[in-house]
Every structure is written in C-alpha cells, then in structure tokens.
Design an enzyme around this catalytic site. Structure first.
Site, mmCIF file in Angstrom:
data_model
loop_
_atom_site.group_PDB
_atom_site.id
_atom_site.type_symbol
_atom_site.label_atom_id
_atom_site.label_comp_id
_atom_site.label_asym_id
_atom_site.label_seq_id
_atom_site.Cartn_x
_atom_site.Cartn_y
_atom_site.Cartn_z
ATOM 1 N N TYR A 1 -79.453 -36.565 -47.872
ATOM 2 C CA TYR A 1 -79.898 -37.547 -48.860
ATOM 3 C C TYR A 1 -80.000 -36.948 -50.260
ATOM 4 O O TYR A 1 -80.505 -37.588 -51.181
ATOM 5 C CB TYR A 1 -81.240 -38.140 -48.433
ATOM 6 C CG TYR A 1 -81.225 -38.624 -47.005
ATOM 7 C CD1 TYR A 1 -80.159 -39.370 -46.512
ATOM 8 C CD2 TYR A 1 -82.257 -38.314 -46.116
ATOM 9 C CE1 TYR A 1 -80.110 -39.799 -45.199
ATOM 10 C CE2 TYR A 1 -82.225 -38.746 -44.798
ATOM 11 C CZ TYR A 1 -81.150 -39.481 -44.349
ATOM 12 O OH TYR A 1 -81.116 -39.896 -43.042
ATOM 13 N N THR B 1 -80.623 -46.432 -43.065
ATOM 14 C CA THR B 1 -79.940 -47.289 -42.103
ATOM 15 C C THR B 1 -80.980 -48.081 -41.322
ATOM 16 O O THR B 1 -82.180 -47.787 -41.362
ATOM 17 C CB THR B 1 -79.103 -46.457 -41.128
ATOM 18 O OG1 THR B 1 -79.972 -45.575 -40.396
ATOM 19 C CG2 THR B 1 -78.054 -45.643 -41.879
ATOM 20 N N ASP C 1 -63.770 -42.612 -40.219
ATOM 21 C CA ASP C 1 -65.047 -42.830 -39.542
ATOM 22 C C ASP C 1 -65.037 -42.062 -38.224
ATOM 23 O O ASP C 1 -63.973 -41.823 -37.645
ATOM 24 C CB ASP C 1 -65.279 -44.323 -39.292
ATOM 25 C CG ASP C 1 -66.661 -44.602 -38.704
ATOM 26 O OD1 ASP C 1 -67.638 -44.046 -39.223
ATOM 27 O OD2 ASP C 1 -66.751 -45.363 -37.733
ATOM 28 N N ARG D 1 -77.848 -44.665 -50.679
ATOM 29 C CA ARG D 1 -78.128 -45.942 -50.029
ATOM 30 C C ARG D 1 -79.583 -46.013 -49.584
ATOM 31 O O ARG D 1 -80.315 -45.036 -49.618
ATOM 32 C CB ARG D 1 -77.222 -46.102 -48.804
ATOM 33 C CG ARG D 1 -77.367 -44.952 -47.797
ATOM 34 C CD ARG D 1 -76.803 -45.297 -46.446
ATOM 35 N NE ARG D 1 -76.731 -44.169 -45.541
ATOM 36 C CZ ARG D 1 -77.763 -43.662 -44.880
ATOM 37 N NH1 ARG D 1 -78.975 -44.170 -45.045
ATOM 38 N NH2 ARG D 1 -77.607 -42.627 -44.060
ATOM 39 N N LYS E 1 -75.739 -31.791 -38.548
ATOM 40 C CA LYS E 1 -74.315 -31.840 -38.862
ATOM 41 C C LYS E 1 -73.530 -30.810 -38.040
ATOM 42 O O LYS E 1 -72.427 -31.094 -37.570
ATOM 43 C CB LYS E 1 -74.085 -31.606 -40.363
ATOM 44 C CG LYS E 1 -74.756 -32.615 -41.267
ATOM 45 C CD LYS E 1 -74.413 -34.041 -40.901
ATOM 46 C CE LYS E 1 -75.128 -35.043 -41.790
ATOM 47 N NZ LYS E 1 -75.029 -36.421 -41.282
ATOM 48 N N HIS F 1 -67.656 -41.527 -44.562
ATOM 49 C CA HIS F 1 -69.045 -41.229 -44.215
ATOM 50 C C HIS F 1 -69.234 -39.720 -44.088
ATOM 51 O O HIS F 1 -68.277 -38.967 -43.865
ATOM 52 C CB HIS F 1 -69.419 -41.882 -42.886
ATOM 53 C CG HIS F 1 -69.306 -43.371 -42.872
ATOM 54 N ND1 HIS F 1 -70.336 -44.199 -43.290
ATOM 55 C CD2 HIS F 1 -68.296 -44.194 -42.476
ATOM 56 C CE1 HIS F 1 -69.964 -45.468 -43.141
ATOM 57 N NE2 HIS F 1 -68.731 -45.491 -42.655
ATOM 58 N N ARG G 1 -67.731 -39.295 -49.914
ATOM 59 C CA ARG G 1 -68.754 -40.056 -49.204
ATOM 60 C C ARG G 1 -69.253 -41.184 -50.100
ATOM 61 O O ARG G 1 -69.210 -41.083 -51.343
ATOM 62 C CB ARG G 1 -69.925 -39.139 -48.837
ATOM 63 C CG ARG G 1 -70.995 -39.816 -47.985
ATOM 64 C CD ARG G 1 -72.231 -38.947 -47.836
ATOM 65 N NE ARG G 1 -73.243 -39.632 -47.015
ATOM 66 C CZ ARG G 1 -74.508 -39.249 -46.923
ATOM 67 N NH1 ARG G 1 -74.935 -38.180 -47.594
ATOM 68 N NH2 ARG G 1 -75.351 -39.930 -46.163
ATOM 69 N N HIS G 2 -69.741 -42.239 -49.480
ATOM 70 C CA HIS G 2 -70.345 -43.325 -50.256
ATOM 71 C C HIS G 2 -71.536 -42.820 -51.053
ATOM 72 O O HIS G 2 -72.099 -41.749 -50.785
ATOM 73 C CB HIS G 2 -70.781 -44.450 -49.317
ATOM 74 C CG HIS G 2 -71.754 -44.007 -48.259
ATOM 75 N ND1 HIS G 2 -73.084 -43.765 -48.511
ATOM 76 C CD2 HIS G 2 -71.576 -43.743 -46.942
ATOM 77 C CE1 HIS G 2 -73.693 -43.387 -47.412
ATOM 78 N NE2 HIS G 2 -72.800 -43.362 -46.430
ATOM 79 N N ARG H 1 -71.105 -50.315 -47.609
ATOM 80 C CA ARG H 1 -71.433 -49.318 -48.637
ATOM 81 C C ARG H 1 -70.231 -48.442 -48.988
ATOM 82 O O ARG H 1 -70.132 -47.949 -50.114
ATOM 83 C CB ARG H 1 -72.611 -48.462 -48.185
ATOM 84 C CG ARG H 1 -72.432 -47.714 -46.875
ATOM 85 C CD ARG H 1 -73.706 -46.969 -46.510
ATOM 86 N NE ARG H 1 -73.642 -46.300 -45.227
ATOM 87 C CZ ARG H 1 -73.992 -46.830 -44.067
ATOM 88 N NH1 ARG H 1 -74.419 -48.081 -44.036
ATOM 89 N NH2 ARG H 1 -73.929 -46.127 -42.951
#
Length: 583
Positions: A164, A197, A312, A194, A395, A455, A190-191, A275
């Site tokens: 983030y 989720t 994705d 946001r 990750k 993503h 990446r977007h 997004r």
C-alpha cells in the site's frame, strides 16, 4: 492439459455498464452496435474507447493540481457511504438514440400520447445533457508538467506500508548510454492507490469492532475511537490513485516522446478489473496531456479475468497461498502489539491476527483523504517495518519464488514480451489468449511503445518468471530479515502504481563491447558501416536491474539474443509447471 482460450474482446465502457451492455462508442446506434466481448465474425477494426469519466477534484500536489483539469477515470467520492457515478458519453448517446427511435415508433398513431412522450423526452434529454456537460473538464487547464505529491509523511514511514506504499522511484532513472538509442519500450504497471478490497474491508471492520468494544481508552492517541466511524469504500481507486496514473502517463511521454508519432502511438492493454481499466485510461489521459493533446493513445484491449489473461494471476487453481508463512510471522510480531493495545484499551479483545488488519488503516485512510490518519500514531516505526515484512512474505510465498506454482503464472506475459522485443509471433501454451495474440489488431508486434496494466500479485509472478530479485534463500517466516541489501521488499517491487519497464536499445559496437557480449550479438550494419547491436535493459520503479542471468553489463545492458535465451523457463511453457496448475 489443454486450456480453453478466450474469445477476442476489446475495451469496454466501465462506469455503470456491465461488459454485456458495453457497445462501441462510434458507429451505429446502440441497438445495432456490436458488443465488445465476442466477435464470431472477426475483431472490429475501429478503436474501442473508454468514456466513463469522473473528475479528480484535487487535494494533492501543487496549488494548481486541484483545479479543474484532466479527466480521470474511476474516482468515486465517498460521501455518506454512497458512491456517485459519472455520466459516460455512451449513456448520452444511448439515451438520444433510444428516445429518438422510441418516438419514431410511437408516432404512427396515438398522436396524443406521442406528443406527451415527445415533451417528456425533450425534458429528459435536457437534464441528461446538462448533467453530462457539468462533468466536462477542460484537459488543458491542468499544467502539463505538474506532479502529485506523496502523502504528508516522511518516506521512512510510508515506504513501510508494503503493497500500500504509494509509488516512488527506488533509484533515479538512469539515462541511456551515450552510444545507444532506445527503440522500444514495454511498460507493465500496477493500478493506482485504491480503497481496501471487499475481503480486506471485512477483516478491518472485525478488528475495529474488537478495539472499539473497549470500555475506556487510557492512551490519548486512542481517544479518537470514541467517535470514530469507518467510512472507506471498497475496491475502487481513490483520487490520489487516479492522479498517480495520470502522472505516470505524463512521465512516460516526457521520457519517451522521441518514439511517438501519429502512426505509432502506445498500444495499451488492461486486465478487466475496474481499478485496472480506470488506471489505464488515466495513464492515456496523462500521456495526452503531456503532449498538449497532440498524441492521444487509447485503451485498445481489455483481458477478461475469467478467461485467458496474462495480466492477472487467476489461471493456476492448484497454486498454494502464503497463509502458512504470513500467519506464522503475524503471530510473532502481532502478539506484543495486540497485548499493548488491549492494555491501553480495557475491554478490547484484539489478537495478533487483527494487527495486520489495523496497521494498513494508516495507509488506506491517508491515501483516501490526503490527511494523516490517526491510526498512524498507534504504531511505532519498527512495527510498520514488521508489518511490511509480512507483506514481503506474502508476495514471496504467494506468487514469487517461495510458491512452487508462482513463477509459472508470469510465463505468458514473458512470452508476449519476447514476441514484442523480437517482432515475431507469440509462442506460448500457457496463459495467453491465442486468438487475440495471433491478430495484428489486438496484438501488434511492430509498435515502439506498449503499456499494460495489471495487479501486484501478477507482477510478482512476472518478476519471478523473468529471474529478477532472486534471493540467496527463502525468506524466514520466524525471523525478520534485516539485511539492508535485501532486494525482496514489497514497497520496492509493487507499490501502488509500481511499474516495470523493459527498454530495447540499438547500440554501437566497439571491440570492447564485441568482446564482452561475444559474436552472438544481433548485429545490424548501417550505411556508415558502424556496427550496431540490439540490447535490452530492465527497470523496476526506475531501479536498473543487473540482469546477471544474461550477462548484463555495468549499464544494465544485455544482448537481446542473450536475454531471449535466458528466458528458457518461459519459452518452455514453464517446464511442466503450467500443467501442474490443473492436474
């Protein structure tokens, strides 16, 4: 095992329309328009344009960054927990067309009702047009080179927000070597930032309920919880996140404008998540803005995340998760934090697992509002660092090297990248959509700039498939790795709006370079008899990657043919790993 390949589909209008309701913006009226998901008769040749627009109202950056300016996509104001959607031009076009046709049909007979219908239709059109025009913002009123600022925290804090963390250049962008010319750019991004989720929101609310169940707050820093109400939205971009992509588009044009012409605009794709699609459109808006609207790329292909999609990580059902590792570490680092907060808030019943849901509120609220969240004061710097290590584990063991079926999820994209770099057909039997990738309309290989939007988990898989950020050993879930030279750090890999760029370069060859790269360099003879070779270099968040796997030099240059050979894992379709995803 054979995997079903998807039907071709192009850009859809997001907004309030489902994919099945989306139509081409140009051409016949909506009733005759073709849906953009399935083309039994072939792929249409016209560009599909995204037209669902909502304005960014500022709040970040220079004083004039908040004035009416660039249109951005997907920004949703969260007022009284209700979302306001924009007025896409396709809605206006559809309304005009539908009302006109309905009136024509009704005009044969029933003149009285036809007259009433005409009056109502005119009034409706005036209202729709007024609302639509109220959303229109003049792009040129935003300064061409204005840049957004990061949230009001020292980098040492916000760079510990893990996935983030807002984008930042890990290193200054290295200029191309003087003997080289950039001939192609491949961007995957990446977007932007946001809201949480839906799954994360549920966990955050559960942890908050436990904390707010306290009968008293002994620490003054907790007093705000007495009247605190959780108001964050879910899944959508926040205003800052939308502006991030606009900024990235401007940077891309300013950096690579020499590659751009009206006949050679960036070819843009996105994975079909709201997004991600909005981030791609915001990037194209920023690109156009930086060029004074001379060059206006469009989002050309959207990949359905339920079908074959190289952008994705949803095509390996047998892949494991990082839950065992993150649960282990959370129980270690979270326990003392939970005990401290429970002591400071008598009656609270926090567990160690709740801590990994409370700490990110600092990031989410700060990015959503542009103001420091009071949750940031509840945790020490070392606790933020421990939280980020939890993200590093997530990750690494999610789609990275620690997951046996992680790297294979990036193989399809690598094979698409190789096709672009070598200007040859895609050769892949994994995640690629063969129908789309075999068409020069939906997968050209003769462009100078490609931009893909994705993503974070998929980008991690792509890094691992390529061979970037290899670690000397697996990350330890029982003890935080404090080595300052560790390269597997989530905020450096996939922050909000994080990006990888693969540049193709044409470089003059000297005796030294020939000796360094050998005779397998792809040599081109120019009119002046100067030999030139084709090379690549890779940058992740502007940090030049060493490319040891293909004998990269001090400039990060790797001969193209050596780079292609180094990608044997992808060229061999994951060497059997892809079949394990389904068997």
């Amino acid at each position: 095992m054979a995997h079903t390949m998807s039907e071709p589909h192009l850009e859809i209008n997001e907004g309030n329309l489902s994919p099945e309701e989306a139509y081409l913006e140009e051409g016949p009226g909506p009733e005759e328009g073709r849906p953009l998901l399935s083309f039994p008769g072939g792929v249409p040749t016209s560009n599909a344009r995204s037209v669902s627009l909502e304005p960014f109202n500022g709040g970040y950056g220079s004083p004039d960054a908040g004035v009416a300016g660039v249109k951005v996509f997907g920004v949703q104001e969260h007022v009284n927990s209700r979302k306001r959607s924009g007025w896409p031009s396709v809605l206006l076009h559809s309304s005009l067309w539908t009302l006109a046709r309905s009136f024509l049909k009704s005009s044969s007979g029933h003149r009285h009702y036809s007259f009433i219908f005409l009056v109502v239709s005119v009034i409706s059109l005036v209202v729709i047009l007024s609302l639509y025009l109220s959303e229109v913002i003049i792009v040129n009123s935003t300064p061409r080179n204005s840049a957004i600022q990061r949230p009001p925290f020292p980098p040492v804090i916000q760079n510990s927000w893990g996935a983030y963390t807002p984008y930042f250049p890990v290193q200054p962008y290295p200029l191309r070597p003087s003997h080289c010319t950039i001939t192609q750019v491949n961007l995957i991004q990446r977007h932007g930032a946001r809201f949480p989720t839906s799954g994360a929101s549920a966990r955050i609310k559960a942890a908050l309920q436990k904390l707010q169940s306290a009968t008293d707050f002994l620490d003054p820093k907790l007093k705000f919880l007495e009247n605190y109400t959780y108001t964050l939205g879910e899944n959508d971009l926040v205003a800052f996140g939308a502006a991030q992509s606009v900024d990235a588009g401007k940077e891309a044009y300013n950096r690579y404008s020499s590659l751009i012409s009206q006949d050679n605009l960036p070819f843009v794709r996105a994975s079909l998540s709201s997004r991600v699609v909005h981030s791609a459109n915001n990037w194209t808006a920023g690109f156009s803005l930086a060029s004074d609207e001379v060059f206006t790329p469009v989002l050309s292909v959207v990949l359905d995340e339920k079908l074959n999609d190289t952008l994705d990580d949803a095509m390996c059902p047998n892949a494991g998760t990082s839950d065992p590792q993150t649960s282990t570490w959370t129980s270690i680092y979270g326990a003392p934090i939970a005990a401290r907060l429970n002591a400071q808030a008598p009656g609270a019943t926090l567990t160690s697992a709740d801590i990994s849901n409370l700490i990110p509120l600092c990031a989410f609220e700060t990015l959503a509002t542009g103001n420091p969240s009071p949750f940031c004061d509840l945790f020490a710097l070392e606790e933020f660092e421990q939280y980020e290590y939890n993200g590093d584990l997530d990750k690494f063991y999610g789609t990275g090297y620690g997951q046996p079926l992680g790297p294979v999820q990036g193989v399809g994209y690598i094979n698409e990248l190789l096709a672009r770099l070598t200007e040859s057909p895609v050769r892949d039997n994994t995640q690629t959509n063969r129908t789309l990738d075999s068409s020069p309309i939906t997968f050209p290989v003769n462009r100078t700039f490609y931009a893909d939007f994705s993503h974070d988990n998929q980008m991690i898989a792509i890094y691992a498939a390529m061979g970037l950020f290899k670690q000397p050993g697996p990350l330890d879930p029982t003890k935080m790795d404090t080595d300052p030279g560790r390269t597997w750090v989530t905020s450096h890999l996939t922050p909000f709006s994080g990006r990888m760029v693969v540049e193709r370069l044409s470089c003059s060859l000297t005796d030294t370079s020939l000796g360094r790269f050998g005779r397998r360099v792809d040599v081109q003879r120019k009119d002046d008899e100067v030999e030139r070779g084709t090379f690549v270099r890779v940058l992740v968040n502007d940090a030049l990657q060493p490319l040891e796997f293909c004998d990269g030099d001090a400039d990060g240059l790797c001969a193209l043919d050596a780079f292609v050979r180094s990608q044997a894992y992808a060229r061999n379709d994951g060497e059997g790993d892809f079949e394990k995803c389904f068997s």
